[in-house]
Scaffold this active site. Structure first.
Site, mmCIF file in Angstrom:
data_model
loop_
_atom_site.group_PDB
_atom_site.id
_atom_site.type_symbol
_atom_site.label_atom_id
_atom_site.label_comp_id
_atom_site.label_asym_id
_atom_site.label_seq_id
_atom_site.Cartn_x
_atom_site.Cartn_y
_atom_site.Cartn_z
ATOM 1 C CG ASN A 236 44.848 42.825 -0.591
ATOM 2 O OD1 ASN A 236 44.286 41.733 -0.550
ATOM 3 N ND2 ASN A 236 44.874 43.654 0.432
ATOM 4 C CG HIS B 213 37.282 47.685 4.624
ATOM 5 N ND1 HIS B 213 37.901 48.856 5.011
ATOM 6 C CD2 HIS B 213 38.245 46.737 4.623
ATOM 7 C CE1 HIS B 213 39.184 48.634 5.217
ATOM 8 N NE2 HIS B 213 39.420 47.348 4.990
ATOM 9 C CD GLU C 183 33.994 45.523 1.223
ATOM 10 O OE1 GLU C 183 34.688 44.664 0.650
ATOM 11 O OE2 GLU C 183 33.966 45.664 2.445
ATOM 12 C CB SER D 251 37.923 42.893 1.589
ATOM 13 O OG SER D 251 37.270 42.948 2.831
ATOM 14 C CG ASP E 251 35.357 50.007 -0.907
ATOM 15 O OD1 ASP E 251 36.218 49.640 -1.741
ATOM 16 O OD2 ASP E 251 35.627 50.177 0.297
ATOM 17 C CG HIS F 235 39.366 43.641 -2.330
ATOM 18 N ND1 HIS F 235 40.640 43.208 -2.018
ATOM 19 C CD2 HIS F 235 38.915 44.301 -1.250
ATOM 20 C CE1 HIS F 235 40.927 43.566 -0.781
ATOM 21 N NE2 HIS F 235 39.901 44.234 -0.292
ATOM 22 C CE LYS G 119 43.036 46.675 -0.042
ATOM 23 N NZ LYS G 119 41.912 47.298 0.614
HETATM 24 C C1 PLP Z 1 41.675 47.853 1.903
HETATM 25 C C2 PLP Z 1 40.302 48.381 1.844
HETATM 26 C C3 PLP Z 1 40.050 49.738 2.082
HETATM 27 C C4 PLP Z 1 41.120 50.676 2.589
HETATM 28 O O1 PLP Z 1 42.043 50.979 1.629
HETATM 29 P P1 PLP Z 1 43.520 51.424 2.036
HETATM 30 O O2 PLP Z 1 44.029 52.135 0.861
HETATM 31 O O3 PLP Z 1 44.254 50.177 2.353
HETATM 32 O O4 PLP Z 1 43.381 52.320 3.248
HETATM 33 C C5 PLP Z 1 38.773 50.199 1.884
HETATM 34 N N1 PLP Z 1 37.785 49.369 1.502
HETATM 35 C C6 PLP Z 1 37.982 48.062 1.300
HETATM 36 C C7 PLP Z 1 36.848 47.195 0.880
HETATM 37 C C8 PLP Z 1 39.250 47.524 1.472
HETATM 38 O O5 PLP Z 1 39.453 46.216 1.301
#
Ligand code: PLP
Length: 389
Positions: A51, A137, A179, A183, A208, A211, A240
Site C-alpha cells: 500500500n 474493512h 470507506e 481497499s 475511512d 486508501h 499506506k
Molecule cells: C488498512 C486499513 C485500516 C487499518 O489501518 P492500520 O493502520 O493498518 O491498522 C483501516 N481501514 C481500512 C479501510 C484499511 O484498509
C-alpha cells in the site's frame, strides 16, 4: 493425552480445515525495503502488493526524520499519552493534520485498526444505530460489534437502501460509516451524495480514507477534500500512502475531546514511537507539497495506463484507480495464478475469504508512483499469461 497435546490436535484440525477449503494462509517471505521491486520467497519481483502507493516508506527525508526524531525523543513513547504526556512530535503532527484537513482538531492513534475501533465505540452505543457499507474493512466491522449499537449493513454503495434504513430508524444517534476508496475493490463511495443524504436524514457521517489519504485531493487530503464533502469524522491511515504507521481522526473539537476521554484503543495502549510520528509528519509535508503532487500525477498515469492495457489485453473493465482487483472467483485458482505471477517476476497477492466475500477471490494489485511504464506493461503481460494457463 496431556492438555497440551489435546490443544495441538484441536488446532491442527482447524488448520487442516482451512487447507481443505483453500483458505490456509502463509506469510510470503520477503527481503529488503518495500519499493517498486522486492525479493519474495528468494525471487526478485515487481512489487504490486504493497500500500506504499507513493513510495514514501523508502523516501530519504521520511527515513531521516525517523532517525532524527528517535535520537531526540527516544525509541519509545513509554505509555499512552494520557499517562506519559503528549510530546512535541504528536502536537506538531496533530496540528499539521488539522490545518491540512481544515478541521478544528485532529488526533493520532497508533494504527488504523485502533482508530476505527476507538471512534465507533466512543461516538455511538446502546440505543444508537450504525449504518455500514457491506464491504467496509474488518476494523470497522469490529468497531461496530464492540460499540453495542444496532448495526445495519447496506449493499455496497446502494444509496437507496441507505436512505431507507436512515428514514426507518428512530434511534437516538445515527452514524453512517463508509470507506472512501474501498481497499479490496478500488472503487469510490459517492461522498458528496452520502454527505447530503446524511445531513437530510439527521445522521452523522464517518469516512475511512485509508486508501485515499495522500492519493486524492488537492494536497492529498483524501476523497472528501477532492469532492468538497465535509464528513463529521474523517479517519485516515499513516501506514499506506503516507508510508509510516498509525492513523488520524480529524473533525470538530468536541468529537476529538470525547475520543481522548473514551477511546479505549487510545487510552489503554502505548502511543506510537516518536520516530514514527516524526516520519509521518515528514511524509505528510511531502504529500502536501509540489513533490506530492508530482507523485500523485505519476500514480494516476500508471493507473490510467494499466486500466487501458487491462481493457485491451485482458478484456477487463476496471474502475480506474491505484487499487486493481482482478476477479477470479475460486480460491485455489486465485492462489495458483498468484504463484504463476510470482514465478514470472510479479508479486500480486491473492485475496480470499474472509478478507472478501466467499466466491469473490481475486488478485489485488496496487500500483505505485515509482512504477515505470515498462513495469506496467510487464505486469499486464505476466497477468495475461498467468490468467490464460
Ligand atoms: C488498512 C486499513 C485500516 C487499518 O489501518 P492500520 O493502520 O493498518 O491498522 C483501516 N481501514 C481500512 C479501510 C484499511 O484498509
Amino acid at each position: 493425552m496431556t492438555r497440551d497435546r489435546a490443544g495441538q490436535a484441536m488446532w491442527n484440525s482447524e488448520i487442516e480445515r482451512l487447507k481443505r477449503d483453500d483458505l490456509y494462509r502463509v506469510m510470503p517471505v520477503v527481503s529488503g525495503a518495500p519499493g517498486r521491486t522486492i525479493v519474495v520467497n528468494g525471487r526478485h519481483a515487481l512489487n504490486l502488493s504493497s500500500n506504499n502507493y507513493l513510495g514514501l516508506a523508502g523516501h530519504p527525508r521520511v527515513v531521516e526524520a525517523l532517525v532524527e526524531y528517535t535520537r531526540k525523543y527516544g525509541a519509545g513513547s513509554t505509555a499512552s499519552r494520557l499517562m506519559a504526556g503528549s510530546n512535541e512530535p504528536f502536537r506538531e503532527l496533530e496540528s499539521f493534520i488539522a490545518t491540512w484537513k481544515q478541521t478544528e482538531a485532529a488526533l493520532v492513534f497508533a494504527s488504523g485498526y485502533q482508530a476505527n475501533v476507538g471512534i465507533l465505540t466512543s461516538l455511538v452505543g446502546h440505543g444508537d444505530l450504525i449504518v455500514s457499507d457491506e464491504l467496509n474493512h474488518a476494523s470497522i466491522i469490529d468497531g461496530c460489534r464492540l460499540s453495542r449499537a444496532a448495526v445495519q449493513r447496506y449493499p455496497h454503495l446502494d444509496l437507496n437502501v441507505l436512505e431507507d434504513l436512515l428514514k426507518k430508524s428512530d434511534h437516538h444517534t445515527k452514524l453512517v460509516v463508509t470507506e472512501s476508496i474501498f481497499s479490496m475493490d478500488g472503487d469510490r463511495a459517492p461522498l458528496k451524495e452520502i454527505d447530503e443524504l446524511c445531513k437530510r436524514c439527521g445522521a452523522f457521517l464517518m469516512v475511512d480514507e485509508a486508501h485515499a489519504t495522500g492519493v486524492l485531493g488537492p494536497q492529498g487530503q483524501g476523497a472528501a477534500a477532492e469532492v468538497g464533502a465535509t464528513p463529521d469524522v474523517q479517519m485516515g491511515t499513516l501506514g499506506k500512502a503516507v508510508g509510516t504507521s498509525g492513523a488520524y481522526v480529524a473533525g470538530g473539537k468536541a468529537m476529538i475531546d470525547l475520543l481522548v476521554n473514551r477511546a479505549r484503543s487510545l487510552l489503554y495502549t502505548t502511543a506510537a514511537p516518536p520516530g514514527v510520528i516524526g516520519s509521518a509528519l515528514a511524509a505528510l509535508r511531502i504529500i502536501a507539497s509540489g513533490e506530492g503532487e508530482a507523485l500523485r500525477a505519476s500514480l494516476t498515469e500508471n493507473a490510467r495506463e494499466f486500466g487501458a492495457l487491462a481493457h485491451n489485453r485482458l478484456g477487463l473493465d476496471l474502475t480506474p484507480g491505484h487499487i486493481v482487483p482482478i476477479p477470479i472467483g475460486e480460491s485455489a485458482r486465485t492462489m495458483r495464478i498468484s504463484s504463476r505471477c510470482l514465478e514470472a517476476g510479479v508479486f500480486a497477492q491473492g485475496i480470499r475469504y474472509p478478507t472478501v466475500p466467499e466466491g469473490t477471490s481475486r488478485l489485488r494489485l496496487s500500483l505505485m508512483s515509482d512504477h515505470t511504464a515498462q513495469d506496467v506493461h510487464k505486469a499486464v503481460t505476466v497477468l495475461e499469461k498467468a490468467l490464460g494457463e
